[in-house]
Scaffold this motif. Structure first.
Motif, PDB file in Angstrom:
ATOM      1  N   ASN A  32       0.855  -1.187   0.000  1.00  0.00           N
ATOM      2  CA  ASN A  32       0.000   0.000   0.000  1.00  0.00           C
ATOM      3  C   ASN A  32       0.891   1.238   0.000  1.00  0.00           C
ATOM      4  O   ASN A  32       1.066   1.895   1.017  1.00  0.00           O
ATOM      5  N   ALA A  33       1.458   1.548  -1.136  1.00  0.00           N
ATOM      6  CA  ALA A  33       2.386   2.669  -1.254  1.00  0.00           C
ATOM      7  C   ALA A  33       1.760   3.791  -2.076  1.00  0.00           C
ATOM      8  O   ALA A  33       0.832   3.563  -2.847  1.00  0.00           O
ATOM      9  N   ALA A  34       2.297   4.980  -1.898  1.00  0.00           N
ATOM     10  CA  ALA A  34       1.830   6.133  -2.664  1.00  0.00           C
ATOM     11  C   ALA A  34       2.764   6.372  -3.837  1.00  0.00           C
ATOM     12  O   ALA A  34       3.978   6.236  -3.710  1.00  0.00           O
ATOM     13  N   ALA A  35       2.195   6.724  -4.956  1.00  0.00           N
ATOM     14  CA  ALA A  35       2.966   7.101  -6.136  1.00  0.00           C
ATOM     15  C   ALA A  35       2.490   8.493  -6.551  1.00  0.00           C
ATOM     16  O   ALA A  35       1.290   8.734  -6.668  1.00  0.00           O
ATOM     17  N   PHE A  36       3.438   9.396  -6.713  1.00  0.00           N
ATOM     18  CA  PHE A  36       3.084  10.751  -7.112  1.00  0.00           C
ATOM     19  C   PHE A  36       4.237  11.381  -7.873  1.00  0.00           C
ATOM     20  O   PHE A  36       5.356  10.889  -7.847  1.00  0.00           O
ATOM     21  N   LYS A  37       3.961  12.455  -8.544  1.00  0.00           N
ATOM     22  CA  LYS A  37       4.985  13.155  -9.317  1.00  0.00           C
ATOM     23  C   LYS A  37       5.641  14.219  -8.444  1.00  0.00           C
ATOM     24  O   LYS A  37       4.975  14.875  -7.646  1.00  0.00           O
ATOM     25  N   CYS A  38       6.948  14.392  -8.618  1.00  0.00           N
ATOM     26  CA  CYS A  38       7.685  15.429  -7.901  1.00  0.00           C
ATOM     27  C   CYS A  38       7.058  16.777  -8.234  1.00  0.00           C
ATOM     28  O   CYS A  38       6.831  17.078  -9.409  1.00  0.00           O
ATOM     29  N   PRO A  39       6.774  17.605  -7.212  1.00  0.00           N
ATOM     30  CA  PRO A  39       6.172  18.915  -7.476  1.00  0.00           C
ATOM     31  C   PRO A  39       7.074  19.844  -8.286  1.00  0.00           C
ATOM     32  O   PRO A  39       6.595  20.779  -8.917  1.00  0.00           O
ATOM     33  N   ASP A  40       8.368  19.574  -8.281  1.00  0.00           N
ATOM     34  CA  ASP A  40       9.320  20.448  -8.961  1.00  0.00           C
ATOM     35  C   ASP A  40       9.587  20.026 -10.400  1.00  0.00           C
ATOM     36  O   ASP A  40       9.488  20.830 -11.313  1.00  0.00           O
ATOM     37  N   CYS A  41       9.909  18.726 -10.611  1.00  0.00           N
ATOM     38  CA  CYS A  41      10.336  18.292 -11.946  1.00  0.00           C
ATOM     39  C   CYS A  41       9.421  17.261 -12.608  1.00  0.00           C
ATOM     40  O   CYS A  41       9.573  16.975 -13.785  1.00  0.00           O
ATOM     41  N   GLY A  42       8.486  16.673 -11.863  1.00  0.00           N
ATOM     42  CA  GLY A  42       7.559  15.720 -12.451  1.00  0.00           C
ATOM     43  C   GLY A  42       8.021  14.268 -12.425  1.00  0.00           C
ATOM     44  O   GLY A  42       7.302  13.396 -12.900  1.00  0.00           O
ATOM     45  N   GLN A  43       9.187  13.972 -11.859  1.00  0.00           N
ATOM     46  CA  GLN A  43       9.683  12.598 -11.741  1.00  0.00           C
ATOM     47  C   GLN A  43       8.742  11.788 -10.850  1.00  0.00           C
ATOM     48  O   GLN A  43       8.274  12.274  -9.832  1.00  0.00           O
ATOM     49  N   GLN A  44       8.437  10.533 -11.228  1.00  0.00           N
ATOM     50  CA  GLN A  44       7.575   9.665 -10.428  1.00  0.00           C
ATOM     51  C   GLN A  44       8.298   9.282  -9.135  1.00  0.00           C
ATOM     52  O   GLN A  44       9.443   8.849  -9.162  1.00  0.00           O
ATOM     53  N   ILE A  45       7.626   9.455  -7.997  1.00  0.00           N
ATOM     54  CA  ILE A  45       8.187   9.159  -6.684  1.00  0.00           C
ATOM     55  C   ILE A  45       7.274   8.162  -5.993  1.00  0.00           C
ATOM     56  O   ILE A  45       6.051   8.252  -6.098  1.00  0.00           O
ATOM     57  N   TYR A  46       7.872   7.198  -5.283  1.00  0.00           N
ATOM     58  CA  TYR A  46       7.122   6.194  -4.544  1.00  0.00           C
ATOM     59  C   TYR A  46       7.496   6.277  -3.072  1.00  0.00           C
ATOM     60  O   TYR A  46       8.666   6.431  -2.739  1.00  0.00           O
TER      61      TYR A  46
END
Length: 59
Positions: A23-37
């Motif tokens: 149950n992890a979160a995946a979102f885009k970096c607010p600065d560059c848009g890189q996918q972060i988990y």
């Protein structure tokens, strides 16, 4: 990279835990848009994270 390979290589940016199938979160970096988990434990504890591409840090 295939979807299966991508799922196997996902790891929490805060602690490095393999998060595939959790149950992890995946979102885009607010600065560059890189996918972060981030794993559920690091999210719950509000552990800091750093974007591996641009160095943006957040809670």
């Amino acid at each position: 990279m295939s979807t299966i390979e991508e799922q196997e290589t996902r790891s929490c940016v805060s602690c490095g835990l393999n998060i595939a199938g959790t149950n992890a979160a995946a979102f885009k970096c607010p600065d560059c848009g890189q996918q972060i988990y981030r794993c559920a434990k690091c999210r719950k504890q509000s552990n800091l994270y750093e974007c591996p591409d641009c160095g943006f840090t957040g809670p």
